[in-house]
Motif scaffolding. Structure first.
Motif, PDB file in Angstrom:
ATOM      1  N   VAL A   1       2.100  11.328   2.909  1.00  0.00           N
ATOM      2  CA  VAL A   1       1.871  10.665   1.618  1.00  0.00           C
ATOM      3  C   VAL A   1       0.385  10.705   1.290  1.00  0.00           C
ATOM      4  O   VAL A   1      -0.013  11.109   0.191  1.00  0.00           O
ATOM      5  CB  VAL A   1       2.404   9.208   1.634  1.00  0.00           C
ATOM      6  CG1 VAL A   1       2.004   8.468   0.377  1.00  0.00           C
ATOM      7  CG2 VAL A   1       3.909   9.192   1.812  1.00  0.00           C
ATOM      8  N   GLN A   2      -0.430  10.323   2.232  1.00  0.00           N
ATOM      9  CA  GLN A   2      -1.888  10.346   2.038  1.00  0.00           C
ATOM     10  C   GLN A   2      -2.383  11.774   1.816  1.00  0.00           C
ATOM     11  O   GLN A   2      -3.211  12.023   0.944  1.00  0.00           O
ATOM     12  CB  GLN A   2      -2.595   9.720   3.238  1.00  0.00           C
ATOM     13  CG  GLN A   2      -4.101   9.689   3.117  1.00  0.00           C
ATOM     14  CD  GLN A   2      -4.587   8.709   2.071  1.00  0.00           C
ATOM     15  OE1 GLN A   2      -3.896   7.773   1.715  1.00  0.00           O
ATOM     16  NE2 GLN A   2      -5.782   8.921   1.569  1.00  0.00           N
TER      17      GLN A   2
ATOM     18  N   GLN B   1       0.831  -1.201   0.000  1.00  0.00           N
ATOM     19  CA  GLN B   1       0.000   0.000   0.000  1.00  0.00           C
ATOM     20  C   GLN B   1       0.868   1.254   0.000  1.00  0.00           C
ATOM     21  O   GLN B   1       0.599   2.205  -0.732  1.00  0.00           O
ATOM     22  CB  GLN B   1      -0.930   0.005   1.213  1.00  0.00           C
ATOM     23  CG  GLN B   1      -1.978  -1.084   1.177  1.00  0.00           C
ATOM     24  CD  GLN B   1      -2.798  -1.114   2.463  1.00  0.00           C
ATOM     25  OE1 GLN B   1      -2.962  -0.114   3.133  1.00  0.00           O
ATOM     26  NE2 GLN B   1      -3.306  -2.291   2.801  1.00  0.00           N
ATOM     27  N   LEU B   2       1.907   1.243   0.808  1.00  0.00           N
ATOM     28  CA  LEU B   2       2.804   2.392   0.892  1.00  0.00           C
ATOM     29  C   LEU B   2       3.567   2.590  -0.416  1.00  0.00           C
ATOM     30  O   LEU B   2       3.731   3.717  -0.880  1.00  0.00           O
ATOM     31  CB  LEU B   2       3.775   2.218   2.055  1.00  0.00           C
ATOM     32  CG  LEU B   2       4.660   3.413   2.381  1.00  0.00           C
ATOM     33  CD1 LEU B   2       3.824   4.660   2.642  1.00  0.00           C
ATOM     34  CD2 LEU B   2       5.543   3.099   3.568  1.00  0.00           C
ATOM     35  N   GLU B   3       4.009   1.496  -1.030  1.00  0.00           N
ATOM     36  CA  GLU B   3       4.713   1.602  -2.315  1.00  0.00           C
ATOM     37  C   GLU B   3       3.815   2.214  -3.388  1.00  0.00           C
ATOM     38  O   GLU B   3       4.279   3.009  -4.213  1.00  0.00           O
ATOM     39  CB  GLU B   3       5.229   0.229  -2.762  1.00  0.00           C
ATOM     40  CG  GLU B   3       6.420  -0.239  -1.951  1.00  0.00           C
ATOM     41  CD  GLU B   3       6.833  -1.674  -2.249  1.00  0.00           C
ATOM     42  OE1 GLU B   3       6.077  -2.411  -2.921  1.00  0.00           O
ATOM     43  OE2 GLU B   3       7.924  -2.062  -1.802  1.00  0.00           O
TER      44      GLU B   3
ATOM     45  N   LEU C   1       4.180   9.157   7.254  1.00  0.00           N
ATOM     46  CA  LEU C   1       3.161   8.362   6.560  1.00  0.00           C
ATOM     47  C   LEU C   1       1.931   9.195   6.221  1.00  0.00           C
ATOM     48  O   LEU C   1       1.380   9.076   5.123  1.00  0.00           O
ATOM     49  CB  LEU C   1       2.751   7.165   7.412  1.00  0.00           C
ATOM     50  CG  LEU C   1       3.808   6.077   7.592  1.00  0.00           C
ATOM     51  CD1 LEU C   1       3.311   5.035   8.592  1.00  0.00           C
ATOM     52  CD2 LEU C   1       4.140   5.434   6.270  1.00  0.00           C
TER      53      LEU C   1
END
Length: 105
Positions: A81-82, A53-55, A78
């Motif tokens: 990014v969102q 998901q992060l990638e 984190l």
């Protein structure tokens, strides 16, 4: 006289993010970026690992802000990014919803 479709009138407003006192321009939502985001949304998120998901989020941020180094992206919290993705896609979603509403009339 030829007809002219002036696409400049559809150009979205410029968006920027600031990271460590440096401003980065966010690329406008393009067909390619929209398709990439849809590709990731169509995958069953619950079956992806947090790393996958992060990638996906990092890939989208890299495409949205090509001037931001990979090192800077890796240093983002984190939540950032969102936040970048939501911020970049906000007007695109609004325009999309506006057209859907017009078609429904």
């Amino acid at each position: 006289m030829a007809k002219l479709l002036d696409l400049n009138s559809l150009a979205p407003e410029k968006k920027e993010v600031m990271l460590y006192d440096k401003k980065y321009i966010i690329k406008p939502l393009t067909v390619g970026l929209f398709a990439l985001a849809q590709k990731y949304q169509s995958v069953d998120i619950e079956n992806q690992s947090p790393v996958e998901q992060l990638e996906a989020g990092i890939e989208i941020v890299q495409k949205l802000i090509p001037d931001m180094s990979e090192e800077d992206i890796q240093q983002l919290p984190l939540e950032a990014v969102q936040a970048i993705i939501v911020f970049a896609f906000q007007s695109g979603e609004a325009v999309n919803n506006e057209h859907v509403d017009e078609e429904a009339k």
